[in-house]
Scaffold this motif. Sequence first.
Motif, PDB file in Angstrom:
ATOM      1  N   GLU A   1      58.125 -11.632  12.639  1.00 39.27           N
ATOM      2  CA  GLU A   1      59.129 -10.684  13.124  1.00 39.27           C
ATOM      3  C   GLU A   1      58.586  -9.858  14.283  1.00 39.27           C
ATOM      4  OE1 GLU A   1      60.215  -8.454   9.702  1.00 39.27           O
ATOM      5  OE2 GLU A   1      61.449 -10.061   8.822  1.00 39.27           O
ATOM      6  N   ARG A   2      57.329  -9.427  14.207  1.00 38.09           N
ATOM      7  CA  ARG A   2      56.715  -8.685  15.321  1.00 38.09           C
ATOM      8  C   ARG A   2      56.668  -9.547  16.583  1.00 38.09           C
ATOM      9  NH1 ARG A   2      51.002  -7.022  13.515  1.00 38.09           N
ATOM     10  NH2 ARG A   2      50.933  -6.416  15.729  1.00 38.09           N
ATOM     11  N   PHE A   3      56.307 -10.777  16.418  1.00 33.49           N
ATOM     12  CA  PHE A   3      56.250 -11.680  17.564  1.00 33.49           C
ATOM     13  C   PHE A   3      57.644 -11.909  18.148  1.00 33.49           C
ATOM     14  CE2 PHE A   3      55.563 -15.657  19.818  1.00 33.49           C
ATOM     15  CZ  PHE A   3      54.312 -15.451  20.389  1.00 33.49           C
ATOM     16  N   GLU A   4      58.632 -11.970  17.259  1.00 34.28           N
ATOM     17  CA  GLU A   4      60.011 -12.167  17.721  1.00 34.28           C
ATOM     18  C   GLU A   4      60.496 -10.961  18.514  1.00 34.28           C
ATOM     19  OE1 GLU A   4      64.400 -13.324  15.797  1.00 34.28           O
ATOM     20  OE2 GLU A   4      62.739 -12.658  14.526  1.00 34.28           O
ATOM     21  N   ARG A   5      60.034  -9.762  18.155  1.00 35.23           N
ATOM     22  CA  ARG A   5      60.442  -8.544  18.869  1.00 35.23           C
ATOM     23  C   ARG A   5      59.734  -8.394  20.216  1.00 35.23           C
ATOM     24  NH1 ARG A   5      60.044  -6.171  13.577  1.00 35.23           N
ATOM     25  NH2 ARG A   5      58.001  -5.311  14.171  1.00 35.23           N
ATOM     26  N   GLY A   6      58.829  -9.280  20.532  1.00 31.14           N
ATOM     27  CA  GLY A   6      58.156  -9.222  21.828  1.00 31.14           C
ATOM     28  C   GLY A   6      56.721  -8.754  21.757  1.00 31.14           C
ATOM     29  N   GLU A   7      56.197  -8.525  20.556  1.00 30.77           N
ATOM     30  CA  GLU A   7      54.786  -8.143  20.421  1.00 30.77           C
ATOM     31  C   GLU A   7      53.944  -9.422  20.440  1.00 30.77           C
ATOM     32  OE1 GLU A   7      53.952  -5.515  17.186  1.00 30.77           O
ATOM     33  OE2 GLU A   7      55.898  -4.516  17.329  1.00 30.77           O
ATOM     34  N   TYR A   8      53.655  -9.882  21.632  1.00 32.10           N
ATOM     35  CA  TYR A   8      52.976 -11.170  21.755  1.00 32.10           C
ATOM     36  C   TYR A   8      51.504 -11.112  21.361  1.00 32.10           C
ATOM     37  CZ  TYR A   8      57.204 -12.306  24.327  1.00 32.10           C
ATOM     38  OH  TYR A   8      58.506 -12.512  24.678  1.00 32.10           O
ATOM     39  N   ASN A   9      51.001  -9.926  21.089  1.00 29.88           N
ATOM     40  CA  ASN A   9      49.617  -9.804  20.613  1.00 29.88           C
ATOM     41  C   ASN A   9      49.541  -9.835  19.087  1.00 29.88           C
ATOM     42  OD1 ASN A   9      50.908  -7.387  20.262  1.00 29.88           O
ATOM     43  ND2 ASN A   9      49.131  -6.117  20.761  1.00 29.88           N
ATOM     44  N   ALA A  10      50.666 -10.035  18.409  1.00 28.01           N
ATOM     45  CA  ALA A  10      50.671 -10.101  16.941  1.00 28.01           C
ATOM     46  C   ALA A  10      49.968 -11.374  16.488  1.00 28.01           C
ATOM     47  CB  ALA A  10      52.107 -10.063  16.417  1.00 28.01           C
ATOM     48  N   ARG A  11      48.990 -11.211  15.605  1.00 31.52           N
ATOM     49  CA  ARG A  11      48.234 -12.355  15.116  1.00 31.52           C
ATOM     50  C   ARG A  11      47.995 -12.216  13.613  1.00 31.52           C
ATOM     51  NH1 ARG A  11      49.429 -13.329  19.493  1.00 31.52           N
ATOM     52  NH2 ARG A  11      48.224 -14.268  21.214  1.00 31.52           N
ATOM     53  N   PHE A  12      47.628 -13.334  13.011  1.00 36.75           N
ATOM     54  CA  PHE A  12      47.280 -13.340  11.593  1.00 36.75           C
ATOM     55  C   PHE A  12      45.783 -13.124  11.434  1.00 36.75           C
ATOM     56  CE2 PHE A  12      51.062 -16.103  11.678  1.00 36.75           C
ATOM     57  CZ  PHE A  12      51.851 -15.445  10.753  1.00 36.75           C
ATOM     58  N   ASN A  13      45.429 -12.355  10.408  1.00 37.43           N
ATOM     59  CA  ASN A  13      44.019 -12.219  10.041  1.00 37.43           C
ATOM     60  C   ASN A  13      43.654 -13.418   9.175  1.00 37.43           C
ATOM     61  OD1 ASN A  13      43.713  -9.714  11.329  1.00 37.43           O
ATOM     62  ND2 ASN A  13      44.546  -8.638   9.549  1.00 37.43           N
ATOM     63  N   LEU A  14      42.866 -14.322   9.738  1.00 32.87           N
ATOM     64  CA  LEU A  14      42.577 -15.575   9.054  1.00 32.87           C
ATOM     65  C   LEU A  14      41.743 -15.339   7.802  1.00 32.87           C
ATOM     66  CD1 LEU A  14      41.785 -17.873  12.102  1.00 32.87           C
ATOM     67  CD2 LEU A  14      43.924 -17.598  10.874  1.00 32.87           C
ATOM     68  N   ASN A  15      42.176 -15.987   6.714  1.00 34.59           N
ATOM     69  CA  ASN A  15      41.469 -15.905   5.445  1.00 34.59           C
ATOM     70  C   ASN A  15      41.311 -17.325   4.910  1.00 34.59           C
ATOM     71  OD1 ASN A  15      40.361 -15.333   3.002  1.00 34.59           O
ATOM     72  ND2 ASN A  15      42.061 -14.113   2.225  1.00 34.59           N
ATOM     73  N   LYS A  16      40.062 -17.776   4.805  1.00 37.22           N
ATOM     74  CA  LYS A  16      39.825 -19.156   4.410  1.00 37.22           C
ATOM     75  C   LYS A  16      40.304 -19.457   2.992  1.00 37.22           C
ATOM     76  CE  LYS A  16      37.889 -20.174   8.301  1.00 37.22           C
ATOM     77  NZ  LYS A  16      38.595 -21.053   9.261  1.00 37.22           N
ATOM     78  N   LYS A  17      40.461 -18.425   2.153  1.00 36.67           N
ATOM     79  CA  LYS A  17      40.912 -18.631   0.790  1.00 36.67           C
ATOM     80  C   LYS A  17      42.431 -18.604   0.670  1.00 36.67           C
ATOM     81  CE  LYS A  17      36.732 -16.630  -1.267  1.00 36.67           C
ATOM     82  NZ  LYS A  17      36.191 -15.595  -2.188  1.00 36.67           N
ATOM     83  N   ASN A  18      43.099 -18.427   1.778  1.00 35.32           N
ATOM     84  CA  ASN A  18      44.550 -18.353   1.769  1.00 35.32           C
ATOM     85  C   ASN A  18      45.138 -19.755   1.900  1.00 35.32           C
ATOM     86  OD1 ASN A  18      47.255 -17.766   2.110  1.00 35.32           O
ATOM     87  ND2 ASN A  18      46.864 -15.987   3.389  1.00 35.32           N
ATOM     88  N   GLU A  19      46.158 -20.055   1.074  1.00 33.98           N
ATOM     89  CA  GLU A  19      46.779 -21.377   1.129  1.00 33.98           C
ATOM     90  C   GLU A  19      47.499 -21.607   2.440  1.00 33.98           C
ATOM     91  OE1 GLU A  19      47.542 -19.034  -1.007  1.00 33.98           O
ATOM     92  OE2 GLU A  19      46.545 -19.586  -2.884  1.00 33.98           O
ATOM     93  N   LEU A  20      47.932 -20.523   3.094  1.00 33.16           N
ATOM     94  CA  LEU A  20      48.670 -20.635   4.351  1.00 33.16           C
ATOM     95  C   LEU A  20      47.747 -20.633   5.569  1.00 33.16           C
ATOM     96  CD1 LEU A  20      51.590 -18.175   3.515  1.00 33.16           C
ATOM     97  CD2 LEU A  20      51.633 -20.656   3.424  1.00 33.16           C
ATOM     98  N   GLU A  21      46.446 -20.727   5.346  1.00 29.37           N
ATOM     99  CA  GLU A  21      45.495 -20.645   6.456  1.00 29.37           C
ATOM    100  C   GLU A  21      45.732 -21.707   7.529  1.00 29.37           C
ATOM    101  OE1 GLU A  21      42.068 -21.775   8.716  1.00 29.37           O
ATOM    102  OE2 GLU A  21      42.695 -22.858   6.922  1.00 29.37           O
TER     103      GLU A  21
END
Length: 335
Positions: A192-212
């Motif tokens: 949603e942040r990226f959709e609003r134009g915040e192009y610096n929005a990123r995910f904090n990568l977590n190797k234990k996360n299934e969505l990594e």
Amino acid sequence: MLFIIITYFATVYYHQASTQLLNKDVAAHIAEFTSPYSEKGINKAKADSVFKDAMVLCPGAEVYFLDTSGKVIAYHSEQSEIAQWLVPLTPIKKFIATRGEKFIKGLDPKEPKQEKIFSTSEVKNNNKKLGFIYVILMSKKSESIMGLLYSNHVVRLALIALITVILLSLLISFIYLKRFKKNFAKVLKVLERFERGEYNARFNLNKKNELEPVTDAFNKMADLLSSTISKLTHSEEERKNFIASISHDLRTPLSIARGYTETLLFKTGKNITPEERENYSHLIYAKMLQIENMVKQLFELSKMEAVEFKTHKEPFVLSEIVQESANTFQLIAAE
């Protein structure tokens, strides 16, 4: 369910193997101390005594006396109960060769389709083979008692274990789904942040996360997209600066050409020599050529966006630029 089935067969195997190993010498003791064999045949009194002692000492066992070919010659049961009179000698010989140390099953004369654990011993007299004592360690009666115990205890224990496993699985699944839902909500917020134009929005990568894998792919895509947007923005700024610069460059020769034209108009019929008129005309013509050249450059610039565009070096005459600059300042001084 698979675990329960494997556990059941493992338990049955362990019980049968341990029972056979503990009772491997039963037939040998009978052969040594109370053998009913003689050179004339089977002593029925001794055989009946063996059957009674076996029933008292080991109710689940059944004793059979075999001849040298494996045929049943004495037993403690009704004749109609014997389904097969000839017992194969291969398991018997293997049992004797290994001294009962290995798990071996043999044929049950009453239930030939079902192999069972046994104890056996060879009977000899003066080095003459008389036959075999063959003891089935788990009779049909013993198996029925075990089946009753199994249904009363093992099945109940298995059901309790199954219910416990299901409850634990449901609990673990609930915790996992709750955790997954929480991580998915974080993903939606970043999107949603990226959709609003915040192009610096990123995910904090977590190797234990299934969505990594998904978040990592999004971060790479967002970096590429941000780089492309930055390049486009920079290109647009350069385009604006170029338009402003070319407008200024076009205004200069136009102003000079206009100045010479106005001079010719104002001095017509006055103090102007033919040489000056010709000189002014040449200057006006030169400025028009300069403007035409700049327009051509703009047209060439539009081709620069093509993929096949290649730059080419072109020579220029330095004296012409110097002469043009001198004429420009001379006109300004004259005005």
